[in-house]
Design an enzyme around this catalytic site. Structure first.
Site, PDB file in Angstrom:
ATOM      1  N   ARG A   6       1.241  -1.565  -0.114  1.00 26.30           N
ATOM      2  CA  ARG A   6      -0.044   0.088  -0.510  1.00 26.30           C
ATOM      3  C   ARG A   6       0.606   1.425   0.360  1.00 26.30           C
ATOM      4  O   ARG A   6       1.191   1.854  -0.576  1.00 26.30           O
ATOM      5  CB  ARG A   6      -0.849  -0.048   1.378  1.00 26.30           C
ATOM      6  N   GLU A 136      -3.643  10.578   9.964  1.00 22.03           N
ATOM      7  CA  GLU A 136      -3.333  11.245   8.936  1.00 22.03           C
ATOM      8  C   GLU A 136      -2.094  13.123   9.199  1.00 22.03           C
ATOM      9  O   GLU A 136      -3.407  13.951  10.093  1.00 22.03           O
ATOM     10  CB  GLU A 136      -3.870  11.936   7.781  1.00 22.03           C
TER      11      GLU A 136
END
Length: 498
Positions: A6, A136
């Site tokens: 990923r 994030e």
């Protein structure tokens, strides 16, 4: 968790095919023995969906489905439907870990973002999915909006999530900061499982992983060969070696012996070359070049450390070049099962130093060729010396050679042209022997080869077969980094044998 498939695939210019992804996923879970793998981002492409379907089908049959994870988004039920279609069970929900990202990218207040996250989590749980959350830009969040980070974690502690993933999204953290921020969070939220996801922009990824583990995080995210966006992620091989050697109380499931082979496979599939000096998996990292190091290893393993190559399915090498010295060469000969006399060993050493001065790379595969050339030369009395020659090759002109040669102490110089440089050299040589009223043998075969594998740029061996009128054939060999020069050396041996 390994996230090569990923985050690692976000390396510029890299795109794995579905079959490549399946192969890497199988190796990561069965050979490398990673606990978990993150294999894709939802909604990216049809190829991504096909890859995840193939991986989940295999993982389900192998009872490994809950160890396969997919990055998803706060998008209502869109990512959830994608997950269901692929057969994946674990979603890693990407959320905002800094007020800066939340304000300028989503343009939302914290309460709005939290409500959206809670909605997605509730829908996912209803569909039987396991949910982890990414914060994030968490590292910048800790630096510049700590109150927001703790407000978010207070909220997420009320949600049915399995893991909270804390990424250093921009690779900005120092080891001190990694330890400080992570230890504070782990102590403040003892019931939550925290993963740390380090990027490598300042080349501190592995150091930050070590500090994160010291701080008490429960999981770390790594990639094969440190692949990933920009400077990449913390590399799996380096991080595992560091943890095994410097964190004795920490155990991982990773099989060290598999790290080099999977590194080479990912290098092949990705097209991204592993630097020769990359720790653990680089080609040169278990190679001693300096002769003094080889000598120390031979006497009492003086230059060995805990980072032994055998741990990773590799072996120590001793480079051959101008700094090698006799000990390096002896170590290589020992690995080949060859013993030489002291005078011959000195000659081999000198030959390798000469090649090293020319910036030629000598490998262990070259050694039998060098030894053969030297031992062969030892048996021939040198009465003919090719002293100087000039070979020319120019567009629209025939190749030519000018030769000066000494035969039994008598010097000759001739010039000739030919169909190639070696042919021109032979024509000049024939003129010399015509003056001597001697006839040269006929060249019946000409073979050029390099050591097996073709990985060396140092040596080229030319084997020439000669036929003397009315007598049997014989062969001579020449060795040099230049093909024509090796042929000339083989020819000089022929002249001396005559």
């Amino acid at each position: 968790m390994d996230t090569t498939l990923r985050d690692g695939e976000q390396t510029s210019g890299v795109s794995f095919s579905p079959s490549e992804k399946l192969t890497i996923a199988q190796l990561l879970l069965t050979e490398v023995k990673a606990d978990r793998i993150e294999v894709a981002s939802a909604r990216v492409s049809d190829g991504e969906m096909a890859a995840v379907k193939a991986i989940t089908k295999w993982a389900k049959a192998s009872k490994l489905l809950e160890r396969v994870e997919v990055l998803t988004f706060v998008d209502g039920d869109v990512s959830i439907q994608w997950m269901q279609e692929t057969g994946a069970k674990v979603m890693n929900l990407l959320t905002k870990g800094s007020l800066n990202h939340l304000t300028h990218q989503l343009k939302k207040k914290p309460e709005q973002h939290f409500a959206d996250i809670a909605e997605v989590i509730a829908k996912a749980k209803k569909k039987g999915l396991i949910v982890n959350v990414y914060l994030e830009d968490w590292s910048n969040g800790m630096r510049h909006s700590r109150d927001y980070v703790f407000q978010y974690l207070d909220f997420i502690a009320t949600q049915p999530v399995k893991r909270v993933m804390l990424p250093d999204t921009l690779g900005i953290l120092t080891p001190d900061e990694s330890y400080q921020y992570l230890s504070e969070i782990v102590e403040r939220y003892p019931k939550l499982h925290f993963d740390f996801h380090a990027h490598n922009d300042y080349d501190l990824g592995t150091a930050n992983v070590l500090e994160g583990v010291k701080a008490g995080v429960h999981g770390i995210h790594l990639t094969i060969n440190g692949m990933g966006e920009r400077a990449g992620n913390a590399p799996l091989a380096s991080a595992i070696a560091v943890l095994n050697d410097f964190m004795p109380g920490v155990k991982t499931s990773v099989a060290e012996k598999s790290l080099y082979s999977v590194s080479k496979l990912v290098e092949t599939f990705s097209g991204i070359r592993v630097p020769a000096n990359k720790p653990v998996v680089g080609e040169n990292v278990f190679t001693q070049t300096a002769g003094i190091h080889a000598d120390g290893d031979k006497k009492n393993k003086l230059y060995f450390s805990d980072l032994m190559p055998e741990r990773f399915g590799r072996q120590r090498k001793y480079a051959l070049g101008k700094t090698s010295g006799k000990a390096n060469i002896e170590n290589n000969l020992q690995q080949l099962g060859i013993r030489l006399s002291e005078p011959d060993l000195k000659k081999v050493t000198q030959k390798i130093i000469e090649l090293g001065d020319k910036k030629e790379m000598v490998t262990q595969a070259d050694l039998p060729y060098i030894i053969s050339d030297i031992l062969d030369s030892n048996t021939i009395e040198q009465k003919v010396h090719i002293e100087d020659y000039v070979l020319t090759h120019a567009k629209h002109l025939k190749p030519s050679a000018t030769l000066r040669i000494s035969v039994h102490g008598e010097s000759y110089e001739e010039h000739a042209q030919g169909d190639g440089q070696y042919d021109a050299f032979m024509n000049a040589l024939k003129k010399v022997y015509k003056k001597r009223k001697e006839e040269l043998p006929q060249l019946t075969d000409y073979t050029v080869r390099i050591p097996p594998g073709g990985k060396t740029d140092a040596l080229c061996e030319t084997v020439i077969t000669w036929q003397v009128a009315g007598q049997r054939e014989f062969k001579t060999r020449g060795l040099d980094s230049d093909q024509t020069v090796s042929a000339i050396k083989a020819t000089q041996k022929m002249l001396n044998l005559l």
